[in-house]
Design a protein around this motif. Structure first.
Motif, short mmCIF file in Angstrom:
data_model
loop_
_atom_site.label_atom_id
_atom_site.label_comp_id
_atom_site.label_asym_id
_atom_site.label_seq_id
_atom_site.Cartn_x
_atom_site.Cartn_y
_atom_site.Cartn_z
N UNK A 50 14.30 -0.64 2.22
CA UNK A 50 14.47 -0.10 0.86
C UNK A 50 13.29 0.78 0.49
N UNK A 51 12.07 0.29 0.72
CA UNK A 51 10.88 1.06 0.36
C UNK A 51 10.78 2.36 1.15
N UNK A 52 11.08 2.29 2.42
CA UNK A 52 11.06 3.47 3.28
C UNK A 52 12.08 4.50 2.77
N UNK A 53 13.29 4.04 2.48
CA UNK A 53 14.35 4.93 2.03
C UNK A 53 14.01 5.61 0.70
N UNK A 54 13.39 4.86 -0.20
CA UNK A 54 13.04 5.42 -1.51
C UNK A 54 12.15 6.66 -1.36
N UNK A 55 11.18 6.56 -0.46
CA UNK A 55 10.27 7.69 -0.29
C UNK A 55 10.88 8.83 0.51
N UNK A 56 11.79 8.52 1.41
CA UNK A 56 12.54 9.60 2.08
C UNK A 56 13.33 10.40 1.06
N UNK A 57 13.96 9.70 0.12
CA UNK A 57 14.71 10.39 -0.93
C UNK A 57 13.79 11.29 -1.76
N UNK A 58 12.57 10.83 -2.00
CA UNK A 58 11.66 11.59 -2.86
C UNK A 58 11.13 12.86 -2.20
N UNK A 59 11.23 12.96 -0.87
CA UNK A 59 10.85 14.23 -0.22
C UNK A 59 12.10 15.02 0.18
N UNK A 60 13.25 14.62 -0.37
CA UNK A 60 14.46 15.42 -0.20
C UNK A 60 15.34 15.05 0.98
N UNK B 21 0.84 -1.20 0.00
CA UNK B 21 0.00 0.00 0.00
C UNK B 21 0.87 1.25 0.00
N UNK B 22 2.02 1.18 0.66
CA UNK B 22 2.96 2.29 0.60
C UNK B 22 3.47 2.53 -0.81
N UNK B 23 3.68 1.45 -1.55
CA UNK B 23 4.12 1.59 -2.94
C UNK B 23 3.02 2.19 -3.81
N UNK B 24 1.76 1.84 -3.50
CA UNK B 24 0.65 2.46 -4.22
C UNK B 24 0.65 3.98 -3.96
N UNK B 25 0.85 4.37 -2.71
CA UNK B 25 0.93 5.79 -2.38
C UNK B 25 2.10 6.44 -3.11
N UNK B 26 3.20 5.73 -3.21
CA UNK B 26 4.39 6.24 -3.89
C UNK B 26 4.09 6.56 -5.35
N UNK B 27 3.51 5.60 -6.08
CA UNK B 27 3.24 5.83 -7.50
C UNK B 27 2.16 6.90 -7.69
N UNK B 28 1.38 7.15 -6.63
CA UNK B 28 0.35 8.19 -6.70
C UNK B 28 0.90 9.56 -6.30
N UNK B 29 2.18 9.60 -5.95
CA UNK B 29 2.80 10.86 -5.56
C UNK B 29 2.57 11.25 -4.11
N UNK B 30 1.97 10.36 -3.33
CA UNK B 30 1.70 10.64 -1.91
C UNK B 30 2.83 10.06 -1.06
N UNK C 22 2.49 9.84 2.93
CA UNK C 22 1.64 8.73 3.33
C UNK C 22 2.37 7.40 3.12
N UNK C 23 3.14 7.32 2.05
CA UNK C 23 3.92 6.11 1.80
C UNK C 23 4.92 5.87 2.92
N UNK C 24 5.61 6.92 3.35
CA UNK C 24 6.60 6.80 4.43
C UNK C 24 5.94 6.29 5.70
N UNK C 25 4.76 6.79 6.01
CA UNK C 25 4.05 6.34 7.22
C UNK C 25 3.77 4.84 7.17
N UNK C 26 3.31 4.37 6.02
CA UNK C 26 2.99 2.95 5.88
C UNK C 26 4.25 2.09 5.96
N UNK C 27 5.33 2.54 5.32
CA UNK C 27 6.58 1.78 5.36
C UNK C 27 7.18 1.77 6.77
N UNK C 28 7.04 2.87 7.49
CA UNK C 28 7.54 2.91 8.87
C UNK C 28 6.79 1.93 9.77
#
Length: 342
Positions: A173-183, A135-144, A147-153
């Motif tokens: 890995x999934x958590x880190x990917x979304x951290x990178x995407x918010x800078x 579900x975090x990956x779904x949020x990721x591809x949706x640009x959220x 929300x993705x980080x919260x689910x991965x955490x």
């Protein structure tokens, strides 16, 4: 089923599990034979276990529609033969197969069903964590990404309580990917380095290679080109020990872009052609689209207009047939996930 047959099937399942990430073609052959025997003998428990392994194998090899067929059959077995405790795992794997095909609404539905069915039951902790990651990956591809980080955490926190390094490194890995995407590059890099260390220590070459790919992305974003190239080369060497074509194609695409940015345009085109060959052979069409864009750009800048035009025709064709895969999904009801995060 008598004890002898049960022991044989357990041994076969263990052998298949050992081969999944190192010799997936052989694993598929063995798994298909076991599925056929279990189906013939109405052995629901073995069929369900083998179907879950089959989907992991196909996630490596790419025949995801067939995996969905087998998993759906296993759901029927689970219902008819009172194996409801297996249902969450089957739902999770079906969600993964749909996600890998960019069928995001179906993936969202199956993963949400899975997470709700798991609840907070200890027996389903791993499966719940997997569903939350999905579900975090779904949020990721949706640009959220937040929300993705919260689910991965949450998934990561659940997995810290058990000893499953495969799932723990995946969560990192999934958590880190979304951290990178918010800078948050340094925070992302720290988590990926820990995941890489664990992956190497526990013989998980596919996760190690993905960590190297993600770390190289971060290095390139920070203009650390020498570091990035070393990580990419290590990642490409790593995937020679395990058939992980999605990661191999992405590593080659990144290497081509790095070469291009360093002014090595001819090398960039050669590298991206290698990636394209793998992507086309495996039917990874969304990667074919992206690498074809790179190839067209590199060819055009070298004055290879006919070559560039050929790639552009491929891009134009895929843009018509892959519009759902190459654009951000829309209309997904992510509000349904709020109860899972609260």
């Amino acid at each position: 089923m008598n004890a002898v047959k049960s022991a044989i099937h357990c041994s076969e399942l263990a052998e298949i599990e050992r081969l999944i990430f190192t010799e997936p073609v052989l694993a598929k052959q063995k798994c298909a034979l076991l599925l056929a025997r279990a189906r013939k003998n109405f052995d629901a428990s073995t069929f369900i276990s083998a179907s879950l392994q089959f989907s992991l194998i196909e996630d490596q090899l790419g025949d995801l529609p067939q995996a969905i067929v087998v998993l759906s059959e296993a759901l029927v077995f689970a219902e008819e033969f009172k194996q409801a405790q297996q249902t969450p795992q089957l739902l999770e794997q079906i969600g993964r197969c749909y996600y890998s095909q960019a069928n995001y609404p179906q993936a969202l539905d199956y993963w949400h069903q899975c997470a709700l069915l798991c609840g907070n039951q200890l027996n389903f902790l791993e499966t719940r964590a997997l569903a939350l990651m999905g579900l975090g990956q779904i949020c990721d591809v949706s640009g959220e990404h937040t929300q993705a980080i919260q689910l991965h955490q949450i998934a990561h926190s659940l997995l810290l309580t058990i000893n499953n390094q495969f799932l723990l490194t995946m969560a990192k890995i999934n958590w880190a990917v979304n951290l990178q995407k918010i800078g948050l590059s340094e925070e992302s890099r720290e988590i990926l380095q820990e995941s890489l260390r664990l992956s190497l220590a526990h013989d998980l070459p596919h996760h190690a290679a993905e960590c190297q790919f993600r770390l190289a992305e971060i290095a390139m974003s920070l203009n650390e080109m020498t570091v990035a190239e070393q990580l990419i080369e290590e990642g490409v060497m790593m995937v020679t020990t395990t058939p992980y074509h999605w990661c191999e194609v992405n590593l080659l695409a990144l290497w081509a872009e790095l070469s291009f940015q360093l002014g090595r345009c001819e090398q960039a085109l050669d590298i991206v052609k290698r990636g394209l060959s793998i992507a086309e052979e495996d039917g990874l069409r969304h990667l074919v689209f992206r690498l074809s864009q790179q190839a067209a750009q590199y060819a055009r800048l070298q004055g290879l207009d006919e070559v560039a035009d050929e790639y552009q025709r491929k891009i134009d064709f895929l843009s018509v047939h892959l519009h759902t895969e190459i654009t951000q999904p829309s209309g997904l009801n992510l509000n349904m996930l709020r109860d899972l995060i609260a």
